[in-house]
Write a protein that holds these residues in place. Structure first.
Motif, PDB file in Angstrom:
ATOM      1  N   GLY A  41       0.801  -1.229   0.000  1.00 26.28           N
ATOM      2  CA  GLY A  41       0.000   0.000   0.000  1.00 26.28           C
ATOM      3  C   GLY A  41       0.829   1.271   0.000  1.00 26.28           C
ATOM      4  O   GLY A  41       0.461   2.245   0.657  1.00 26.28           O
ATOM      5  N   GLY A  44      -0.534   4.810  -0.337  1.00 27.94           N
ATOM      6  CA  GLY A  44      -1.291   5.422   0.752  1.00 27.94           C
ATOM      7  C   GLY A  44      -0.420   6.013   1.834  1.00 27.94           C
ATOM      8  O   GLY A  44      -0.902   6.309   2.931  1.00 27.94           O
ATOM      9  N   TYR A  97      -9.629  -0.395   5.932  1.00 27.08           N
ATOM     10  CA  TYR A  97      -9.723   0.544   4.805  1.00 27.08           C
ATOM     11  C   TYR A  97     -11.107   1.184   4.757  1.00 27.08           C
ATOM     12  O   TYR A  97     -11.246   2.400   4.602  1.00 27.08           O
ATOM     13  CB  TYR A  97      -9.417  -0.184   3.503  1.00 27.08           C
ATOM     14  CG  TYR A  97      -9.618   0.661   2.270  1.00 27.08           C
ATOM     15  CD1 TYR A  97      -8.651   1.590   1.868  1.00 27.08           C
ATOM     16  CD2 TYR A  97     -10.785   0.541   1.515  1.00 27.08           C
ATOM     17  CE1 TYR A  97      -8.851   2.375   0.743  1.00 27.08           C
ATOM     18  CE2 TYR A  97     -10.982   1.317   0.388  1.00 27.08           C
ATOM     19  CZ  TYR A  97     -10.017   2.236   0.004  1.00 27.08           C
ATOM     20  OH  TYR A  97     -10.218   3.015  -1.102  1.00 27.08           O
ATOM     21  N   ALA A 123      -3.848  -5.098  -0.024  1.00 32.06           N
ATOM     22  CA  ALA A 123      -3.448  -3.779   0.464  1.00 32.06           C
ATOM     23  C   ALA A 123      -2.935  -2.906  -0.679  1.00 32.06           C
ATOM     24  O   ALA A 123      -3.224  -1.704  -0.748  1.00 32.06           O
ATOM     25  CB  ALA A 123      -2.379  -3.919   1.544  1.00 32.06           C
ATOM     26  N   ASP A 124      -2.167  -3.504  -1.596  1.00 29.40           N
ATOM     27  CA  ASP A 124      -1.684  -2.743  -2.760  1.00 29.40           C
ATOM     28  C   ASP A 124      -2.849  -2.275  -3.630  1.00 29.40           C
ATOM     29  O   ASP A 124      -2.851  -1.153  -4.144  1.00 29.40           O
ATOM     30  CB  ASP A 124      -0.723  -3.599  -3.583  1.00 29.40           C
ATOM     31  CG  ASP A 124       0.655  -3.715  -2.950  1.00 29.40           C
ATOM     32  OD1 ASP A 124       1.021  -2.785  -2.195  1.00 29.40           O
ATOM     33  OD2 ASP A 124       1.353  -4.709  -3.205  1.00 29.40           O
ATOM     34  N   GLY A 127      -4.469   0.541  -1.849  1.00 32.19           N
ATOM     35  CA  GLY A 127      -3.620   1.675  -1.492  1.00 32.19           C
ATOM     36  C   GLY A 127      -3.621   1.891   0.015  1.00 32.19           C
ATOM     37  O   GLY A 127      -3.507   3.015   0.499  1.00 32.19           O
ATOM     38  N   PHE A 128      -3.770   0.790   0.761  1.00 30.42           N
ATOM     39  CA  PHE A 128      -3.831   0.849   2.226  1.00 30.42           C
ATOM     40  C   PHE A 128      -2.499   0.353   2.790  1.00 30.42           C
ATOM     41  O   PHE A 128      -2.124  -0.809   2.582  1.00 30.42           O
ATOM     42  CB  PHE A 128      -4.977  -0.015   2.736  1.00 30.42           C
ATOM     43  CG  PHE A 128      -5.145   0.023   4.227  1.00 30.42           C
ATOM     44  CD1 PHE A 128      -5.701   1.133   4.839  1.00 30.42           C
ATOM     45  CD2 PHE A 128      -4.733  -1.039   5.019  1.00 30.42           C
ATOM     46  CE1 PHE A 128      -5.854   1.182   6.219  1.00 30.42           C
ATOM     47  CE2 PHE A 128      -4.882  -1.002   6.393  1.00 30.42           C
ATOM     48  CZ  PHE A 128      -5.448   0.120   6.996  1.00 30.42           C
ATOM     49  N   PRO A 129      -1.776   1.189   3.527  1.00 27.62           N
ATOM     50  CA  PRO A 129      -0.419   0.832   3.960  1.00 27.62           C
ATOM     51  C   PRO A 129      -0.387  -0.279   5.020  1.00 27.62           C
ATOM     52  O   PRO A 129      -1.165  -0.255   5.978  1.00 27.62           O
ATOM     53  CB  PRO A 129       0.125   2.142   4.547  1.00 27.62           C
ATOM     54  CG  PRO A 129      -0.766   3.214   4.008  1.00 27.62           C
ATOM     55  CD  PRO A 129      -2.104   2.584   3.860  1.00 27.62           C
TER      56      PRO A 129
END
Length: 563
Positions: A41, A44, A97, A123-124, A127-129
């Motif tokens: 992510g 993000g 998210y 997560a990628d 876009g969630f780290p």
């Protein structure tokens, strides 16, 4: 004291808010998190962190707040066999998210060896780290250093906002204007600032010459000079920096836009918070200004309405009173009447307040465009129309250029939520005693032009031809009777009659050239000959009698004006 995920939530004690936070990339750079790395992510990394939370229970989502960074050892994610429950972990990432969490930080090595590929892929995609924190880091150090960084940041933000707010409030209290507000914000934040109308017309600005030159050749300025604020619903790149537009609103009503131009750097969160406070102060000033403008506008509008409807006093009084308002109306002029077009059939029904807002923005656009040409030009809002008295040369040779330039400036590229409108233009007049006739003709031109050409029309009264004469006939019943007498059954409102009228109009347009008319309507030549015979049976020998032909042409024009 740190809050654990299974603690109750008391909003009154939530000291952090969405309004004041640090980017995640800055939070994981604090001393306690040195050595952390982003596992997934990466896009993000800018997500705002306003608090930290420790995961102590599996059902953590019920206690996670927006913009929190969730920290865990991974132990609550283990199944009964002490292995990572992958489906539960995927559900947790998706839930975090959806809840607006800032990110998910996990300590690998003791309970969880690695983050599964499926979780990383999710997560990628979002876009969630997901951040890996060092194994030897103590959570109390993470919380202590994280909240210390947030508190320092928030203190700096509040200090900057308060200083700017105090300066702007002083400007407003001392009677300052939007130019001074923009200049103060620009000086404090070292960025370019422009205050515009809701559709992007510049009211005030503080830009360096270099920055304005860059803006003028960018995609964010249309040919009329309007800033395309509709392209700035979110931050957009500008050089090595960015450009964005903030809303200036009060009581749920949008008043203006605060356009920020930063060519050399992107805006920090502290800049945005200060700008939001500046927008509030600008709203206060604009609200006060609107109240004054409304009173002055009504006074000016009532006076100009009396002049244009012939209810004013002597010409000398009118001239002198206009001069006291800053208007020069004793010179060659054309009267322009502009009216917003009615909404289309596919447009949603709006409230009377919304329609009033459309008219207010329309009138403001006309005032701004006209005043740029000269503050001595009279312009007023008549509630359902805007009237402007544009100065021209005595011989009228520049009428089209003057009018079209003004119309183009008001229309711009139709962006920013501007409504389409139609305009009528009188002939050139000199002398205030002739203004009522000019206004009546301009008003008539709008009405006739819209019926002839549809919406968004521009109609010059002098170019109406025979329609100019017909529009002066007050007795509409007489015109209707003339149409019936000349056209007979062709005047009926039926598809068959309309079809024959269309053929008749084509024949007149091509000077009764049957072959050309047949080609225009895609008929066989013999079919057109048959139609001519049928028309002459109804109308008389219009192909050979010029008087009948003239009557028919006039009757058709009357019908066109009534459609």
């Amino acid at each position: 004291m740190a809050r654990l995920a299974n603690d109750g939530s008391d909003p009154a004690q939530n000291l952090t808010s969405d309004a004041h936070g640090l980017p995640l990339a800055d939070v994981i750079a604090v001393d306690a998190l040195q050595g952390s790395k982003m596992l997934a992510g990466h896009t993000g990394s800018h997500r705002t962190v306003t608090g930290l939370n420790v995961m102590e229970v599996p059902d953590v989502l019920a206690w996670v707040k927006r913009n929190e960074l969730l920290v865990t050892t991974g132990f609550p994610l283990l199944d009964s066999s002490r292995r990572l429950d992958v489906p539960r972990t995927e559900a947790l990432v998706q839930g975090l998210y959806d809840a607006g969490a800032a990110g998910f930080a996990i300590k690998l090595g003791r309970y969880v060896d690695e983050v599964p590929e499926s979780v990383v892929a999710l997560a990628d995609e979002l876009g969630f780290p997901i951040v890996q924190i060092p194994e030897d880091v103590a959570f109390d150090d993470v919380l202590k250093d994280g909240y210390a960084a947030l508190n320092t940041f928030q203190s700096r933000v509040l200090a900057q906002i308060d200083a700017l707010h105090a300066a702007l409030t002083l400007i407003v209290l001392e009677g300052g204007d939007l130019e001074q507000i923009a200049a103060e914000v620009s000086k404090v934040l070292d960025i370019g600032v422009i205050v515009t109308s809701t559709d992007g017309r510049e009211w005030a600005g503080a830009l360096s010459d270099e920055l304005r030159a860059s803006l003028e050749v960018s995609e964010f300025l249309d040919v009329s000079g309007r800033i395309r604020v509709e392209r700035m619903r979110r931050s957009r790149p500008f050089g090595a920096g960015e450009i964005r537009a903030l809303h200036v609103a009060a009581s749920g009503t949008e008043l203006a836009r605060l356009v920020v131009v930063s060519e050399k750097r992107t805006l920090q969160a502290t800049d945005v918070y200060a700008l939001e406070r500046a927008a509030t102060v600008a709203a206060l000033h604009i609200t006060r200004l609107q109240a004054v403008v409304a009173v002055e506008g009504k006074y000016r509008g009532d006076f100009l309405r009396d002049v244009l409807t012939g209810r004013a006093e002597s010409p000398q009084y009118v001239i002198e009173h206009a001069e006291s308002l800053g208007w020069d109306i004793d010179r060659p002029l054309v009267v322009v009447v502009a009216e917003l077009d009615p909404p289309g059939a596919d447009e949603p029904v709006v409230s009377s307040r919304t329609r009033r807002g459309f008219q207010d923005r329309f009138a403001a656009a006309w005032r701004q465009v006209v005043e740029r040409r000269g503050r001595s030009i009279a312009v007023a809002d008549f509630s359902s129309q805007v009237v402007a008295l544009l100065p021209v040369s005595p011989d009228g040779s520049d009428v089209v250029d003057v009018v079209e330039e003004a119309l183009a400036a008001v229309r711009g590229d139709s962006g920013g939520g501007r409504r389409p409108f139609s305009a009528g233009i009188s002939r050139v007049v000199a002398g205030v005693e002739r203004l009522p006739d000019a206004y009546a003709r301009a008003h008539k031109a709008v009405d006739v032009g819209r019926r002839m050409k549809g919406n968004s029309s521009t109609t010059y009264f002098d170019r109406l031809g025979v329609r100019r004469l017909l529009s002066q006939v007050e007795d509409q019943g007489e015109l209707a009777e003339f149409v019936t007498e000349v056209l007979g059954p062709l005047a009926d409102d039926t598809p068959a009659a309309a079809d024959l009228r269309a053929t008749l109009q084509v024949l007149l347009d091509v000077n009764l050239n049957v072959a050309e008319a047949a080609r225009s309507q895609h008929f066989h030549y013999n079919t057109m000959r048959y139609r001519v015979t049928k028309l002459e049976t109804i109308l008389g020998r219009f192909s050979t009698d010029p008087q009948i032909r003239l009557d028919v042409a006039v009757a058709l024009q009357i019908l066109h004006m009534r459609e």
